[in-house]
Design a protein around this motif. Sequence first.
Motif, mmCIF file in Angstrom:
data_model
loop_
_atom_site.group_PDB
_atom_site.id
_atom_site.type_symbol
_atom_site.label_atom_id
_atom_site.label_comp_id
_atom_site.label_asym_id
_atom_site.label_seq_id
_atom_site.Cartn_x
_atom_site.Cartn_y
_atom_site.Cartn_z
ATOM 1 N N GLU A 238 0.811 -1.217 0.000
ATOM 2 C CA GLU A 238 0.000 0.000 0.000
ATOM 3 C C GLU A 238 0.844 1.267 0.000
ATOM 4 O OE1 GLU A 238 -4.034 -0.793 2.363
ATOM 5 O OE2 GLU A 238 -2.266 -1.304 3.576
ATOM 6 N N TRP A 239 2.169 1.146 0.209
ATOM 7 C CA TRP A 239 3.000 2.351 0.265
ATOM 8 C C TRP A 239 3.602 2.614 -1.117
ATOM 9 C CZ3 TRP A 239 7.142 5.253 -0.707
ATOM 10 C CH2 TRP A 239 7.327 6.417 0.052
ATOM 11 N N TYR A 240 3.188 3.723 -1.708
ATOM 12 C CA TYR A 240 3.774 4.153 -2.980
ATOM 13 C C TYR A 240 3.520 5.635 -3.128
ATOM 14 C CZ TYR A 240 -0.992 4.104 -4.869
ATOM 15 O OH TYR A 240 -2.329 4.353 -5.090
ATOM 16 N N ARG A 241 4.260 6.274 -4.024
ATOM 17 C CA ARG A 241 4.129 7.721 -4.230
ATOM 18 C C ARG A 241 3.743 8.008 -5.678
ATOM 19 N NH1 ARG A 241 3.369 10.844 0.025
ATOM 20 N NH2 ARG A 241 4.199 12.533 -1.243
ATOM 21 N N GLU A 242 4.707 8.381 -6.498
ATOM 22 C CA GLU A 242 4.381 8.777 -7.868
ATOM 23 C C GLU A 242 4.141 7.588 -8.796
ATOM 24 O OE1 GLU A 242 6.984 9.917 -6.184
ATOM 25 O OE2 GLU A 242 6.610 12.060 -5.905
ATOM 26 N N GLU A 243 4.741 6.453 -8.494
ATOM 27 C CA GLU A 243 4.642 5.315 -9.404
ATOM 28 C C GLU A 243 3.245 4.704 -9.374
ATOM 29 O OE1 GLU A 243 5.655 5.227 -5.841
ATOM 30 O OE2 GLU A 243 7.563 4.540 -6.637
ATOM 31 N N PRO A 244 2.895 3.903 -10.360
ATOM 32 C CA PRO A 244 1.592 3.222 -10.327
ATOM 33 C C PRO A 244 1.443 2.383 -9.066
ATOM 34 C CG PRO A 244 2.609 3.003 -12.492
ATOM 35 C CD PRO A 244 3.649 3.601 -11.589
ATOM 36 N N ALA A 245 0.228 2.248 -8.595
ATOM 37 C CA ALA A 245 -0.024 1.484 -7.379
ATOM 38 C C ALA A 245 0.382 0.024 -7.576
ATOM 39 C CB ALA A 245 -1.494 1.573 -7.004
ATOM 40 N N PRO A 246 1.117 -0.547 -6.623
ATOM 41 C CA PRO A 246 1.427 -1.972 -6.709
ATOM 42 C C PRO A 246 0.140 -2.794 -6.606
ATOM 43 C CG PRO A 246 2.811 -0.855 -5.075
ATOM 44 C CD PRO A 246 1.716 0.095 -5.454
ATOM 45 N N VAL A 247 0.213 -4.023 -7.070
ATOM 46 C CA VAL A 247 -0.922 -4.921 -6.919
ATOM 47 C C VAL A 247 -1.152 -5.166 -5.435
ATOM 48 C CG1 VAL A 247 -1.790 -7.251 -7.370
ATOM 49 C CG2 VAL A 247 -0.496 -6.016 -9.136
ATOM 50 N N TYR A 248 -2.393 -4.978 -4.978
ATOM 51 C CA TYR A 248 -2.654 -5.169 -3.557
ATOM 52 C C TYR A 248 -2.710 -6.659 -3.228
ATOM 53 C CZ TYR A 248 -4.566 -5.342 1.053
ATOM 54 O OH TYR A 248 -4.728 -5.629 2.377
ATOM 55 N N GLU A 249 -1.954 -7.032 -2.199
ATOM 56 C CA GLU A 249 -1.948 -8.401 -1.699
ATOM 57 C C GLU A 249 -1.829 -8.349 -0.185
ATOM 58 O OE1 GLU A 249 0.612 -10.953 -4.797
ATOM 59 O OE2 GLU A 249 1.628 -9.135 -4.124
ATOM 60 N N ARG A 250 -2.240 -9.409 0.464
ATOM 61 C CA ARG A 250 -2.002 -9.481 1.905
ATOM 62 C C ARG A 250 -0.496 -9.375 2.159
ATOM 63 N NH1 ARG A 250 -4.502 -14.379 5.026
ATOM 64 N NH2 ARG A 250 -3.240 -15.532 3.514
ATOM 65 N N SER A 251 -0.161 -8.760 3.278
ATOM 66 C CA SER A 251 1.252 -8.509 3.542
ATOM 67 C C SER A 251 1.609 -8.902 4.971
ATOM 68 C CB SER A 251 1.569 -7.025 3.319
ATOM 69 O OG SER A 251 2.887 -6.729 3.740
#
Length: 272
Positions: A238-251
């Motif tokens: 869930e942590w990102y800035r300018e780049e496209p959102a990562p694929v959400y997965e359980r962490s």
Amino acid sequence: MTAGIPSSRIDTSKPHPARVYDWLLGGKDNYPVDQEVAEKLPAEARANAARNRAFMHRASAWLAGQGVDQFLDIGTGIPTAPNLHQIVQAVTPSAQVVYADNDPIVLRHAEALLVSHPDGATDYMHADVRQPEAILEQAGKLLDFTRPVALSLIALMHFLPDEQDPYSITRTLVGALPPGSYLVLSHGTADQHPELKQETETAYKKGAISLRMRTRAEVEPFFEGLELVEPGLVTAPEWYREEPAPVYERSGFYVGVARVPQPGWFPGRQVS
């Protein structure tokens, strides 16, 4: 510029978190004792290690883009390309990076692989996070603590049990940083994998490695008195800035980036 070279040989009879993590990332610089621990971990552990590593890449690149050109990475682990200095020096070639770890094998690899960009500098010290004053003293030989420094504690503090007071250790390290510096921290948790908690703890315990996964409420105090950068304290994907959102997965990790505030700042808000 390598410092603090350990006099003892690498102990291949006992597993080490850095080498277990290396195995989880697909590395080859580990021993049967490390593999034995890693293979007893839930299958999800490998994916969680990769998500944590990806967070480190995103956070380091973002900080370099904000003009931070000094980094202190404690609990470095065995070098796995791209390493932190490669990430930040791709943005700011003159960036200076100090790595610290307490496993002698990390030193052996650091000497060969942590090669700085010609315009910048890297240093490596054999040191233990439980001796924060010694780390700060040695790091000060390369880093200028009158200017902003990014302190990275990636997948480290969950190896310190409560009785070793990891919060106090973190406050000591952060307390040496001037305003405008940052803390980058990731911490193991079972909040999203409660069914895997016992299996994970048992695997590390059999390897005589302390592990204290913490809840979100228990990770929050590491950032006490700091300005959490948006999106705040979240899971690794869930942590990102300018780049496209990562694929959400359980962490299996909570992560955050927080700024050392200017005098007169009052807690209770996030910054962009």
